[in-house]
Design an enzyme around this catalytic site. Structure first.
Site, mmCIF file in Angstrom:
data_model
loop_
_atom_site.group_PDB
_atom_site.id
_atom_site.type_symbol
_atom_site.label_atom_id
_atom_site.label_comp_id
_atom_site.label_asym_id
_atom_site.label_seq_id
_atom_site.Cartn_x
_atom_site.Cartn_y
_atom_site.Cartn_z
ATOM 1 N N CYS A 265 -23.252 -33.145 -15.540
ATOM 2 C CA CYS A 265 -22.962 -32.408 -14.561
ATOM 3 C C CYS A 265 -22.687 -30.996 -15.552
ATOM 4 O O CYS A 265 -23.099 -30.229 -15.489
ATOM 5 C CB CYS A 265 -20.826 -32.956 -14.365
ATOM 6 S SG CYS A 265 -21.294 -34.394 -13.053
HETATM 7 C C1 UGA Z 1 -16.949 -33.398 -15.399
HETATM 8 C C2 UGA Z 1 -15.892 -33.125 -15.731
HETATM 9 O O1 UGA Z 1 -14.381 -33.837 -15.855
HETATM 10 C C3 UGA Z 1 -15.193 -33.737 -14.136
HETATM 11 O O2 UGA Z 1 -14.011 -32.010 -13.869
HETATM 12 C C4 UGA Z 1 -16.667 -32.961 -12.608
HETATM 13 O O3 UGA Z 1 -16.225 -32.992 -11.890
HETATM 14 C C5 UGA Z 1 -17.527 -33.539 -13.435
HETATM 15 O O4 UGA Z 1 -18.251 -33.401 -14.372
HETATM 16 C C6 UGA Z 1 -18.536 -32.816 -11.748
HETATM 17 O O5 UGA Z 1 -18.724 -31.912 -12.422
HETATM 18 O O6 UGA Z 1 -19.217 -33.634 -11.186
HETATM 19 P P1 UGA Z 1 -17.686 -36.612 -15.811
HETATM 20 O O7 UGA Z 1 -19.342 -35.588 -16.485
HETATM 21 O O8 UGA Z 1 -17.128 -37.740 -15.091
HETATM 22 O O9 UGA Z 1 -16.768 -35.211 -15.444
HETATM 23 O O10 UGA Z 1 -17.165 -36.887 -17.262
HETATM 24 P P2 UGA Z 1 -16.079 -36.349 -18.314
HETATM 25 O O11 UGA Z 1 -15.032 -37.259 -18.239
HETATM 26 O O12 UGA Z 1 -15.434 -35.095 -17.983
HETATM 27 O O13 UGA Z 1 -16.857 -36.837 -19.632
HETATM 28 C C7 UGA Z 1 -18.221 -35.792 -19.889
HETATM 29 C C8 UGA Z 1 -18.625 -35.951 -20.906
HETATM 30 O O14 UGA Z 1 -17.760 -35.422 -22.318
HETATM 31 C C9 UGA Z 1 -18.619 -38.101 -21.924
HETATM 32 O O15 UGA Z 1 -19.734 -37.995 -22.372
HETATM 33 C C10 UGA Z 1 -17.700 -38.131 -22.750
HETATM 34 O O16 UGA Z 1 -17.713 -38.739 -22.974
HETATM 35 C C11 UGA Z 1 -17.095 -36.137 -23.192
HETATM 36 N N1 UGA Z 1 -16.239 -35.601 -23.519
HETATM 37 C C12 UGA Z 1 -15.178 -36.155 -23.139
HETATM 38 C C13 UGA Z 1 -15.888 -35.681 -25.544
HETATM 39 O O17 UGA Z 1 -17.275 -35.843 -25.715
HETATM 40 N N2 UGA Z 1 -14.710 -35.189 -25.907
HETATM 41 C C14 UGA Z 1 -13.807 -35.502 -24.477
HETATM 42 O O18 UGA Z 1 -12.231 -34.600 -25.286
HETATM 43 C C15 UGA Z 1 -14.231 -35.316 -23.120
#
Ligand code: UGA
Length: 420
Positions: A265
């Site tokens: 995403c």
């Molecule tokens: C993300 C959004 O958080 C959701 O709200 C959205 O609905 C979704 O995309 C989508 O558009 O379908 P997702 O991709 O499942 O969800 O995962 P996240 O938990 O947001 O993490 C994304 C990435 O960011 C991961 O690689 C995670 O490790 C990284 N991340 C997250 C960080 O490096 N630091 C953080 O503080 C948070």
């Protein structure tokens, strides 16, 4: 209500099964016969905590059905389009699947006598529903949107790994609608939710979705950049993030510095927004920098490793391959950049992941895959922690080996953190 869902992918399955759980009758249309077969048997092609239980329960109760023929949607009152909108090479979103779903649904609506609402749930660049999907639906149905059928845009905000909880307890529900009747129909589905319902136009709903993802991605790249500066000054960015996060205007979430964001995403949505802005003659400097920081960030872990040992010919253990814990998804995972760079520099790579090895092996057959973190670590010259799976938090598995921690999982004697 009788609901149909086009696409039994991640969003389609979670949405459909949660609507079943809320008591609705759900029909999911999927064109892959193998997927249909396995879903009917209660087997699910994705890893998402809790979803298999819901599938078998609702298939058994007859509240969730999977069919191939789109004509089945005639038996329902509302159809959610939940197909993928992947990135093209130039960053634009590829609307092929969405357009073809709209052609199918429109074709079926030609035969429908009563009112029906079509809802876009797939993430799209703003104005897509109004300028692309509505005309397709009108052409293939021979009917008029707003008069003969309704159209809405209802983005999802699900996180992989906690998608069911996110669906059932959302921070907000966003409903973009062509007209009042379409909006009322979608709103009635969420009537029991105790969260703000944001009712807007179709394009505003689309922008709320992509801007939310772009903002979260910006937060991550921001804290990673601050983290790199902290590292050079001997400051622990995790403490900085904590201190910042108490400010309500900033908030504590998505300030975890590390080796960057991956998944299906953030990279796709930010690229899509950049491509659209450029197409409109704008210069999205900030969004481009968000992606730039994210491309360079995984290489920091390699830089830190090289400061300590020469990589060529060394056995390097990589812990964590999925783009985040609790999923087997490796799309845009930072592990791919890291493993690719290690191999290019002549390392012998050993890797572990509780869920993602099968997916990763297809792209990196030259890596040695181990069944446990402990086995992976054994015999390695250094370990890189790339995904924060809980089992990597046990300091005893590393003994005295060099650990470079890209996610802030553990603390050992021979240790280096990526931004602390
Ligand atoms: C993300 C959004 O958080 C959701 O709200 C959205 O609905 C979704 O995309 C989508 O558009 O379908 P997702 O991709 O499942 O969800 O995962 P996240 O938990 O947001 O993490 C994304 C990435 O960011 C991961 O690689 C995670 O490790 C990284 N991340 C997250 C960080 O490096 N630091 C953080 O503080 C948070």
């Amino acid at each position: 209500m009788r609901i149909s869902i086009i696409g039994a992918g991640y969003v389609g399955l979670v949405t459909g099964l949660c609507f079943s759980e809320m008591g609705h009758e759900v029909l999911c249309i999927e064109n892959d016969p193998e997927k249909i077969d396995s879903l009917r048997k209660g087997r699910i092609p994705i890893f998402e905590p809790g979803i298999e239980g819901l599938l078998s329960e609702h298939v058994r109760k007859g509240r969730f059905r999977v069919e191939e023929d789109p004509r089945e949607i005639l038996q329902t009152e509302i159809t959610f389009l939940c197909v993928g909108t992947p990135s093209r090479k130039n960053g634009e979103m590829d609307l092929r699947f969405l357009e073809s779903a709209a052609v199918d649904v429109g074709g079926v609506l030609r035969e429908k006598e009563g009112y029906h609402v079509v809802v876009v749930k797939s993430t799209v660049i703003p104005t897509t529903t109004e300028t692309t999907i509505v005309p397709i639906l009108e052409k293939s149905s021979g009917k008029k949107a707003g008069r003969d059928f309704g159209v809405a845009m209802n983005p999802e905000f699900l996180k992989e790994g906690s998608a069911l909880r996110d669906f059932m307890n959302p921070d907000r529900v966003v409903i973009g609608a062509l007209d009042e009747r379409s909006g009322n129909c979608v709103r009635s589905l969420y009537r029991d939710f105790r969260c703000p319902i944001v009712e807007v136009s179709l394009s505003t709903a689309e922008m709320i979705k992509v801007a939310s993802n772009a903002f979260l991605a910006t937060k991550i790249s921001f804290i990673n950049e601050i983290g790199n500066i902290c590292k050079s000054m001997g400051i622990d960015v995790r403490k900085v993030a904590e201190g910042m996060g108490y400010d309500e205007r900033i908030g504590p979430q998505f300030l975890r510095a590390g080796c960057g964001f991956g998944g299906s995403c953030f990279p796709k949505d930010v690229s899509g927004l950049i491509a659209e802005a450029e197409r409109r003659g704008l210069d999205p400097v900030l969004l481009r920098s968000v992606l730039k920081v994210n491309e360079v960030q995984p290489l920091k872990i390699i830089e830190l490793l090289e400061n300590r040992i020469k990589i060529d010919g060394k056995r390097i253990g990589v812990l964590g391959l999925s783009f985040k814990p609790d999923t087997d998804d490796i799309r845009e995972a930072r592990s791919r950049i890291i493993v690719g760079e290690l191999l290019r520099k002549g390392a012998i790579v050993r890797a572990h992941d509780p869920k993602a090895i099968d997916n990763f092996r297809k792209e990196f057959p030259d890596v040695e895959y181990l069944r446990s973190a402990k086995e992976c670590v054994e015999g390695c010259d250094a370990i890189l922690i790339v995904t924060e799976w809980p089992e990597y938090a046990d300091p005893s598995i590393y003994e005295e080996r060099l650990v470079i921690d890209g996610r802030g999982v553990v603390k050992t004697n021979n240790y280096e953190g990526i931004c602390w």
